[in-house]
Enzyme design. Structure first.
Site, mmCIF file in Angstrom:
data_model
loop_
_atom_site.group_PDB
_atom_site.id
_atom_site.type_symbol
_atom_site.label_atom_id
_atom_site.label_comp_id
_atom_site.label_asym_id
_atom_site.label_seq_id
_atom_site.Cartn_x
_atom_site.Cartn_y
_atom_site.Cartn_z
ATOM 1 N N GLU A 79 -7.639 15.942 -38.610
ATOM 2 C CA GLU A 79 -8.762 16.652 -39.212
ATOM 3 C C GLU A 79 -8.586 16.658 -40.719
ATOM 4 O OE1 GLU A 79 -10.482 20.653 -37.905
ATOM 5 O OE2 GLU A 79 -9.623 21.171 -39.870
ATOM 6 N N THR B 67 -14.642 18.282 -41.413
ATOM 7 C CA THR B 67 -15.248 19.602 -41.314
ATOM 8 C C THR B 67 -16.551 19.659 -42.094
ATOM 9 O OG1 THR B 67 -14.083 20.558 -43.206
ATOM 10 C CG2 THR B 67 -12.964 20.635 -41.071
ATOM 11 N N HIS C 121 -18.071 17.516 -37.856
ATOM 12 C CA HIS C 121 -18.253 18.899 -37.425
ATOM 13 C C HIS C 121 -19.698 19.313 -37.690
ATOM 14 C CE1 HIS C 121 -13.787 20.323 -37.542
ATOM 15 N NE2 HIS C 121 -13.832 19.006 -37.366
ATOM 16 N N GLY D 74 -19.608 28.168 -35.722
ATOM 17 C CA GLY D 74 -19.349 28.305 -37.147
ATOM 18 C C GLY D 74 -19.073 29.744 -37.544
ATOM 19 N N ASP D 75 -18.533 29.908 -38.721
ATOM 20 C CA ASP D 75 -18.198 31.240 -39.217
ATOM 21 C C ASP D 75 -19.438 31.942 -39.756
ATOM 22 O OD1 ASP D 75 -15.487 30.766 -38.705
ATOM 23 O OD2 ASP D 75 -15.199 29.853 -40.681
ATOM 24 N N HIS E 137 -10.668 33.653 -28.450
ATOM 25 C CA HIS E 137 -11.463 33.773 -29.673
ATOM 26 C C HIS E 137 -11.386 35.209 -30.185
ATOM 27 C CE1 HIS E 137 -14.929 33.872 -32.368
ATOM 28 N NE2 HIS E 137 -14.957 32.561 -32.324
ATOM 29 N N LYS F 81 -19.917 25.842 -22.348
ATOM 30 C CA LYS F 81 -20.024 24.709 -23.281
ATOM 31 C C LYS F 81 -19.795 23.385 -22.568
ATOM 32 C CE LYS F 81 -17.255 26.621 -26.551
ATOM 33 N NZ LYS F 81 -16.564 26.779 -27.860
ATOM 34 N N GLN G 56 -0.068 29.762 -46.413
ATOM 35 C CA GLN G 56 -0.839 29.065 -45.384
ATOM 36 C C GLN G 56 -0.694 29.776 -44.047
ATOM 37 O OE1 GLN G 56 0.755 25.221 -44.539
ATOM 38 N NE2 GLN G 56 -1.037 24.503 -43.420
#
Length: 291
Positions: A16, A47, A77, A108-109, A147, A163, A210
């Site tokens: 990614e 992304t 994405h 998504g956020d 989640h 999904k 991080q």
């Protein structure tokens, strides 16, 4: 190439990457692509900027460059919570016009200060809509540790099954640092009737900041072995980077030995880390028989 077809042939290994920030030119990502190309991942996911963040328009350009210049299969994405049906149609048309066949469909956020659109409140809604068009291979995301907004893992897996039933052909997990958590999740998913391949998402942690950011965002638990590593080397950045790479390699070796469908490496746009890991695990990925 539609990515779903790869899982019957091999243990898939993918990366990614993310577009540069809004204030940075897109060219800043190209040196990363140059450094990653000879590692020959099975695909690279790109992304998409959260609604209003301004870097979503770069996703297509990067995906197209991966395909046309480097011959690497891209996966774009696509978040949906802040996009209308018309906007999603426009994005999908652009993907199709540029030969992008693979999409990671995401809710998504939520973006502070923005009201969600009502057309696609959940990722399953977007999966179903894209699937109805018949033009794309669709992946979906999953959380081995649940989640953050789901009440419990069983409920979250029921949503995940929606999904898959809507048309997702394979799944990519959020990062995790304890393989036993992934194995338990994989068992629960199978018990719920989820039969599609599940790629394990691995993030090599190379600095303490991080770690703190990722744990805050996705709620990943930190096993004792991992926390001891961080505590031992947190004041030595070079040693912590090496230890984080070694930890990720150890995770991947164990997962491949246990017959994982694939490994999705969150590179954080760091070619050095991606190369070190790819060189260490390339042989076992090639040798691993399909279960």
């Amino acid at each position: 190439m539609k990515i779903a077809s790869l899982f019957s042939e091999k243990t898939v290994f993918s990366f990614e990457i993310f577009p540069p920030k809004k204030t940075a030119p897109i060219d800043t990502i190209y040196s990363t692509l140059e450094a990653l190309q000879d590692l020959k991942p099975d695909f690279i996911s790109v992304t998409f900027g959260a609604g209003g963040s301004g870097n979503g328009e770069n996703t297509l350009a990067i995906a197209r460059r991966l395909k046309e210049r480097y011959g690497i299969t891209p996966m774009a994405h696509l978040p949906c919570i802040h996009y209308t049906r018309t906007q999603i149609d426009t994005i999908l048309a652009q993907f199709q016009e540029n030969g992008i066949e693979n999409v990671l469909a995401l809710r998504g956020d939520r973006v502070e200060g923005m009201t969600p659109a009502e057309d696609f409140p959940h990722a399953a809604d977007l999966v179903a809509y894209i699937h109805s068009r018949g033009e794309f291979d669709i992946a979906a995301a999953c959380y081995p540790e649940c989640h953050p907004e789901a009440p419990n893992l069983d409920t979250d897996i029921r949503y995940l099954k929606e999904k898959v039933d809507a048309g997702a052909s394979h799944l990519i997990t959020q990062l995790f640092f304890d393989n036993d958590i992934f194995y338990d999740f994989r068992y629960r998913a199978a018990r719920a009737g989820i039969r599609v391949p599940i790629e394990a998402g691995i993030m090599p942690v190379t600095n303490r900041k991080q770690i703190e950011r990722m744990v805050t965002m996705c709620g990943a638990s930190l096993p004792r072995k991992f926390t001891k590593m961080v505590q031992r080397f947190e004041n030595n950045p070079a040693a912590l980077q090496d230890a984080g790479i070694a930890y990720a390699i150890d995770q991947i070796v164990d997962l491949v030995t246990d017959g994982v469908d694939g490994i999705h490496l969150y590179t954080m746009n760091n070619p050095y880390v991606a190369r070190k890991i790819s060189e260490a695990v390339g042989g076992i990925l090639q040798a691993a028989p399909k279960c």
